[in-house]
Write an enzyme that holds these catalytic residues in place. Structure first.
Site, PDB file in Angstrom:
ATOM      1  N   HIS A 363       0.805  -1.234   0.000  1.00  0.00           N
ATOM      2  CA  HIS A 363       0.000   0.000   0.000  1.00  0.00           C
ATOM      3  C   HIS A 363       0.826   1.266   0.000  1.00  0.00           C
ATOM      4  O   HIS A 363       0.264   2.355   0.132  1.00  0.00           O
ATOM      5  CB  HIS A 363      -0.924   0.038   1.217  1.00  0.00           C
ATOM      6  CG  HIS A 363      -1.962  -1.028   1.209  1.00  0.00           C
ATOM      7  ND1 HIS A 363      -3.234  -0.834   0.707  1.00  0.00           N
ATOM      8  CD2 HIS A 363      -1.919  -2.313   1.619  1.00  0.00           C
ATOM      9  CE1 HIS A 363      -3.926  -1.952   0.830  1.00  0.00           C
ATOM     10  NE2 HIS A 363      -3.142  -2.869   1.380  1.00  0.00           N
ATOM     11  N   ARG A 552      -5.848  11.893   5.925  1.00  0.00           N
ATOM     12  CA  ARG A 552      -4.833  12.078   6.948  1.00  0.00           C
ATOM     13  C   ARG A 552      -3.910  13.247   6.583  1.00  0.00           C
ATOM     14  O   ARG A 552      -3.696  13.540   5.409  1.00  0.00           O
ATOM     15  CB  ARG A 552      -4.004  10.784   7.108  1.00  0.00           C
ATOM     16  CG  ARG A 552      -4.718   9.704   7.880  1.00  0.00           C
ATOM     17  CD  ARG A 552      -5.075  10.137   9.277  1.00  0.00           C
ATOM     18  NE  ARG A 552      -3.908  10.202  10.123  1.00  0.00           N
ATOM     19  CZ  ARG A 552      -3.570   9.269  11.017  1.00  0.00           C
ATOM     20  NH1 ARG A 552      -4.332   8.210  11.203  1.00  0.00           N
ATOM     21  NH2 ARG A 552      -2.482   9.415  11.739  1.00  0.00           N
ATOM     22  N   THR A 659      -8.565   6.427  -1.788  1.00  0.00           N
ATOM     23  CA  THR A 659      -9.920   5.869  -1.913  1.00  0.00           C
ATOM     24  C   THR A 659     -10.937   6.956  -1.625  1.00  0.00           C
ATOM     25  O   THR A 659     -12.075   6.881  -2.084  1.00  0.00           O
ATOM     26  CB  THR A 659     -10.121   4.697  -0.941  1.00  0.00           C
ATOM     27  OG1 THR A 659      -9.581   5.060   0.336  1.00  0.00           O
ATOM     28  CG2 THR A 659      -9.444   3.443  -1.438  1.00  0.00           C
ATOM     29  N   LYS A 663     -14.740   8.102  -3.315  1.00  0.00           N
ATOM     30  CA  LYS A 663     -15.966   8.415  -2.563  1.00  0.00           C
ATOM     31  C   LYS A 663     -16.533   9.762  -2.989  1.00  0.00           C
ATOM     32  O   LYS A 663     -17.737   9.930  -3.160  1.00  0.00           O
ATOM     33  CB  LYS A 663     -15.680   8.393  -1.054  1.00  0.00           C
ATOM     34  CG  LYS A 663     -15.324   6.998  -0.554  1.00  0.00           C
ATOM     35  CD  LYS A 663     -14.697   6.997   0.833  1.00  0.00           C
ATOM     36  CE  LYS A 663     -13.957   5.671   1.057  1.00  0.00           C
ATOM     37  NZ  LYS A 663     -12.980   5.721   2.148  1.00  0.00           N
TER      38      LYS A 663
HETATM   39  C1  26Q Z   1       3.502   0.570  10.368  1.00  0.00           C
HETATM   40  C2  26Q Z   1       4.409   0.206  11.355  1.00  0.00           C
HETATM   41  C3  26Q Z   1       4.229   0.628  12.656  1.00  0.00           C
HETATM   42  C4  26Q Z   1       3.114   1.392  12.979  1.00  0.00           C
HETATM   43  C5  26Q Z   1       2.202   1.745  11.991  1.00  0.00           C
HETATM   44  C6  26Q Z   1       2.394   1.346  10.691  1.00  0.00           C
HETATM   45  C7  26Q Z   1       1.437   1.726   9.623  1.00  0.00           C
HETATM   46  C8  26Q Z   1       0.086   1.860   9.898  1.00  0.00           C
HETATM   47  C9  26Q Z   1      -0.797   2.234   8.913  1.00  0.00           C
HETATM   48  C10 26Q Z   1       1.849   1.948   8.326  1.00  0.00           C
HETATM   49  C11 26Q Z   1       0.952   2.314   7.333  1.00  0.00           C
HETATM   50  C12 26Q Z   1      -0.395   2.456   7.625  1.00  0.00           C
HETATM   51  C13 26Q Z   1      -1.399   2.826   6.646  1.00  0.00           C
HETATM   52  C14 26Q Z   1      -1.173   2.991   5.366  1.00  0.00           C
HETATM   53  C15 26Q Z   1      -2.240   3.420   4.450  1.00  0.00           C
HETATM   54  O1  26Q Z   1      -3.345   3.719   4.863  1.00  0.00           O
HETATM   55  N1  26Q Z   1      -1.983   3.444   3.152  1.00  0.00           N
HETATM   56  C16 26Q Z   1      -2.991   3.847   2.186  1.00  0.00           C
HETATM   57  O2  26Q Z   1      -3.652   2.669   1.749  1.00  0.00           O
HETATM   58  C17 26Q Z   1      -4.760   2.999   0.938  1.00  0.00           C
HETATM   59  C18 26Q Z   1      -5.484   1.713   0.598  1.00  0.00           C
HETATM   60  O3  26Q Z   1      -4.783   0.982  -0.334  1.00  0.00           O
HETATM   61  C19 26Q Z   1      -4.314   3.738  -0.311  1.00  0.00           C
HETATM   62  O4  26Q Z   1      -5.451   4.128  -1.026  1.00  0.00           O
HETATM   63  C20 26Q Z   1      -3.491   4.963   0.069  1.00  0.00           C
HETATM   64  O5  26Q Z   1      -2.963   5.553  -1.097  1.00  0.00           O
HETATM   65  C21 26Q Z   1      -2.382   4.558   1.008  1.00  0.00           C
HETATM   66  O6  26Q Z   1      -1.674   5.704   1.445  1.00  0.00           O
END
Ligand code: 26Q
Length: 814
Positions: A363, A552, A659, A663
């Protein structure tokens, strides 16, 4: 609308009355007449939960009987949002409940408002998982989600004088608990730390783990209904507790403190969701959470499989395990561990099963989001898993060496273990049969950059599945007036088959339909203005243009570039207060990770610009800047249907898909966006007349880096940009934002790393085009209509079908 009271309606109502009555009597010892709203809310939820539980049981029986292959979706987050309304709609029971409740003087809408918004996710990735659960159930795919029952979901955001404050999200006692069914009978244990000993016993190697901290995992099930079907899947959330047996031996050996530490560690595991989005912090507790989820889920999956098939040899034929990003990547060594240590498979047999069972979605390509763990800490926390990862690494490096003899660098880049670190993305690619990105552009970038070496080695593993959204939730239930217009014009088929939205295109020259679209948008804006006046005490003008950036807070998403354009516009209006422009409201909604100071600075900047404008009556009439606090699923459901303009302005190459963009599109907002993530596919489907594309492309961004990006060139060349950046020094509403100015121009490292200045001019110019287009109401409404008509492709239903057919190889249950 009057409710038609058929015979079946009456009998359903009777049933409902009986169940709710018995819940009230059993849990509160009261009758419906005596219930207050909170008690009624809980009884309603438990009654719905019972209906869902019944259907869920049927599905489990059918899946078993048909020996269907199932998918298990492992994800550290599921951002479900409220589900009562969705569930009642899916079950076709909304009118029944409304009618029943009104009898006792309750409004169903007020009951809906009692539900907390469970924030068991950060943003895009977590919400995607939730949308996928909807699409799986709605299309009768047997699938189960696995995650953690965080006691505290994502923090609640308050903005005090422009500062973000974080408050705990106490969702369980607040009305969340009543959705969950605890399954004590399915609890398992998960081991941490300790040491590993190997012993030969009757022709197999026995692996003995000693001195471990044992954590108990108790599943709590949430049911997931689908639209127009009886398929109800499960989302299984694991809660961590300490085993209630005291380790008497530890006590007698004087290890009292260790025993107590173990207990504290156990209950810490499911305490809180890490609030960082697209950012990796190497915290050991996070690693424990990941292993906890993976180990508990795999024990559960394999236990059920064994009970049904008496063997694990056919696992890949009956089970697909999907890891959503690298966060659950320990599923790979954990599956190996269970197969080898507990079921005595050889390495090769176990590896074959593992790789044919697991698939992985990436992602993000942001370097700061790629997960790496310190190998020493990893080995201390998970000694047996570490041994297995080492062996996977060694065998893989041998294979990679044979394919790339002499290329030490390449093999080093691809290794799982390198320079004392464990590289989770590498582990995920090596252990999965399919790896996918989440938009065409992102999947291409994966193959060309971070996974280039693997793509050379395993080209057939790589594919793309462009993200999708639960269109019923984001269109039908959030925007009922628009859904009613669609029902009337193109029929209700699109609810099940989102591709049918395309039929709406036929109305693009129909003046009366275009007018009705405009009216619906206006009404939604009025409703939204009323909603935030009531819930947040903020006044906004529903007759102004709503220009929205909701996501975010992150540098790469460039809320700062949006703010610079707003500053420029503000300064122009100050210079020329009589400028004849239609009033615009710039709406922002965004949470910043609590430790992400720069992101919090940008929130402050936006709030202070807004506050300064509020003090100037002449400007305030023409533009306002509003920061909406605590962006969550519920706020999104109200905000998105009211948006005229959707800001999707990340630096090209950085947003994997997005995403939110989908929406807004399906609700008829027009996008101003860069050629990034799924915007590229939106632009292809819509044509450039129906979307405002601007800025450097991903390739141009790369070239600019290579040539050496210098933000000051843009600053010096463009007087309007210079004026906007300079305005940061004196600042707004009495506060200087010189630090942000420095970030853009004079950083010690790279100035303006996300190229706000390079795209500023294109962005302003795109805004001019948007303004002109909005003035031609007919044209604007046609654009809105096309956006709705072309949004069918971005439904999660399509997306899940692609996963099902191309990656998981599962079929709907009959
Ligand atoms: C990793 C390690 C330790 C703590 C937290 C994390 C962590 C948590 C959440 C790393 C990444 C995330 C979230 C990532 C995310 O939301 N990515 C998004 O995913 C969407 C669905 O595919 C995409 O549409 C977005 O482009 C992308 O940014």
């Amino acid at each position: 609308m009057a409710i038609e009271k058929t015979e079946s309606f009456e009998s359903k109502k009777e049933e409902t009355a009986e169940v709710i009555g018995s819940k009230l009597s059993r849990y509160f010892g009261i009758s419906p007449e005596e219930a207050d709203e909170q008690q009624m809310y809980q009884a309603v939820v438990m009654s719905v939960r019972d209906v869902l539980a019944g259907y869920n049981k049927e599905l489990i029986a059918k899946t078993k009987q048909q020996s269907s292959k199932q998918v298990f979706y492992l994800c550290m987050e599921f951002l479900m949002g409220r589900t009562l309304k969705l569930n009642l709609n899916n079950l076709g029971l909304e009118d029944v409940y409304r009618d029943y409740l009104s009898q006792y003087g309750f409004s169903l809408d007020a009951i809906y408002e009692r539900e907390p918004d469970p924030g068991l996710g950060n943003g895009g990735l977590g919400r995607l998982a939730a949308c996928f659960m909807d699409a799986l159930a709605s299309q009768d795919y047997p699938g189960k989600g696995f995650s953690i029952l965080y006691e505290y979901g994502l923090f609640k955001q308050r903005i005090v004088d422009g500062e973000q404050m974080e408050l705990p999200d106490i969702w369980l006692p607040d009305g969340g608990e009543c959705w969950l069914v605890p399954r004590q009978d399915k609890k398992v244990t998960v081991n941490f730390g300790g040491t590993v000993r190997e012993e030969w016993r009757e022709n197999h190697l026995e692996i003995i783990q000693e001195g471990c901290t044992v954590v108990e995992a108790i599943p709590y099930d949430m049911f997931i209904s689908g639209a127009g079907t009886r398929t109800v899947n499960t989302l299984r959330l694991w809660k961590a507790t300490d085993p209630d047996t005291f380790d008497m031996q530890a006590f007698s050996q004087g290890q009292y403190v260790k025993a107590m530490e173990d207990r504290a560690m156990a209950s810490a595991i499911s305490k809180v969701l890490y609030p960082a989005d697209n950012h990796h912090e190497g915290k050991l507790l996070r690693l424990s959470q990941q292993y906890f989820l993976v180990s508990a889920s795999l024990q559960n999956i394999l236990g059920n499989h064994l009970a049904q098939y008496k063997t694990l040899k056919n696992l890949p034929d009956k089970v697909a395990i999907h890891i959503n990003d690298t966060h659950p990547a320990l599923a790979i060594p954990e599956l190996m561990r269970i197969l080898m240590d507990q079921h005595h498979f050889s390495w090769d047999e176990a590896w074959d099963i593992t790789v044919h069972t697991i698939s992985y979605t990436n992602h993000t390509v942001l370097p700061e989001a790629l997960e790496v763990w310190n190998e020493n800490l990893f080995a201390l926390k998970l000694p047996r898993i570490h041994m297995i990862v080492k062996e996977i690494n060694e065998r893989f490096c041998r294979e990679a060496w044979n394919c790339n003899v002499g290329d030490w660098n390449k093999v080093g880049r691809m290794a799982i273990l390198d320079h004392g670190m464990v590289h989770m993305a590498n582990l995920s690619v090596i252990g999965s049969h399919h790896i996918n990105g989440v938009s065409e552009l992102h999947s291409d970038i994966l193959k060309k950059t971070i996974f280039r070496d693997y793509y050379d080695m395993y080209p057939r593993r790589f594919c793309n599945v462009t993200n999708g959204i639960a269109h019923r939730k984001w269109l039908c239930y959030s925007n009922p007036s628009l859904a009613a217009l669609l029902d009337e014009t193109i029929g209700t088929g699109y609810r099940k088959n989102p591709e049918e939205l395309e039929k709406f295109s036929a109305y693009s020259e129909d003046a009366s339909i275009l007018q009705r679209l405009e009216d619906i948008k206006r009404r939604n804006k009025h409703d939204f203005a009323g909603y935030i006046k009531e819930t947040k005490g903020v006044l906004i003008d529903p007759d102004s243009i709503f220009d929205v950036q909701a996501k975010r807070m992150h540098e790469y998403k460039r809320q700062l570039m949006n703010a610079l354009h707003i500053i420029d516009w503000y300064l122009r209006l100050k210079e020329n207060p009589d400028m004849d422009v239609r009033p615009k409201t710039f709406l922002f909604a965004a949470k910043a990770a609590p430790g992400y100071y720069f992101a919090k600075d940008v929130i402050r900047l936006i709030c202070y610009i807004g506050a300064e404008i509020e003090k100037d009556p002449a400007i305030r009439k023409k533009m306002r800047v509003v920061f909406l606090e605590n962006y969550n699923v519920t706020l999104a459901e109200h905000l998105i249907p009211a948006a005229d303009i959707s800001e999707q302005i990340s630096l090209a190459g950085k947003e994997a898909s997005g995403t939110g963009n989908m929406k807004f599109m399906i609700n008829g907002a027009v996008t101003i966006g860069t050629l990034d993530g799924a915007n590229v596919e939106m632009a292809e489907l819509l044509g450039r007349d129906n979307i405002f594309i601007f800025g450097h492309t991903a390739q141009e961004v790369e070239e600019l880096w290579r040539k050496g990006y210098s933000s000051s060139d843009y600053y010096n060349r463009n007087p309007r940009l210079k004026r906007a950046v300079d305005a940061l020094q004196p600042g707004f509403n009495g506060r200087s934002f010189a630090d942000i100015g420095k970030y853009l121009l004079y950083s010690v490292g790279i100035s303006d790393p996300f190229m706000c200045l390079a795209d500023f001019d294109f962005f302003s110019e795109a805004h001019e085009r948007v303004r002109a287009a909005y003035e031609d109401r007919g044209r604007w409404n046609r654009m809105a209509l096309q956006n709705i008509a072309k949004a069918g492709f971005f439904a999660a239903d399509r997306c899940i079908r692609q996963y099902a057919e191309n990656i998981w190889h599962i079929k709907p249950v009959e």
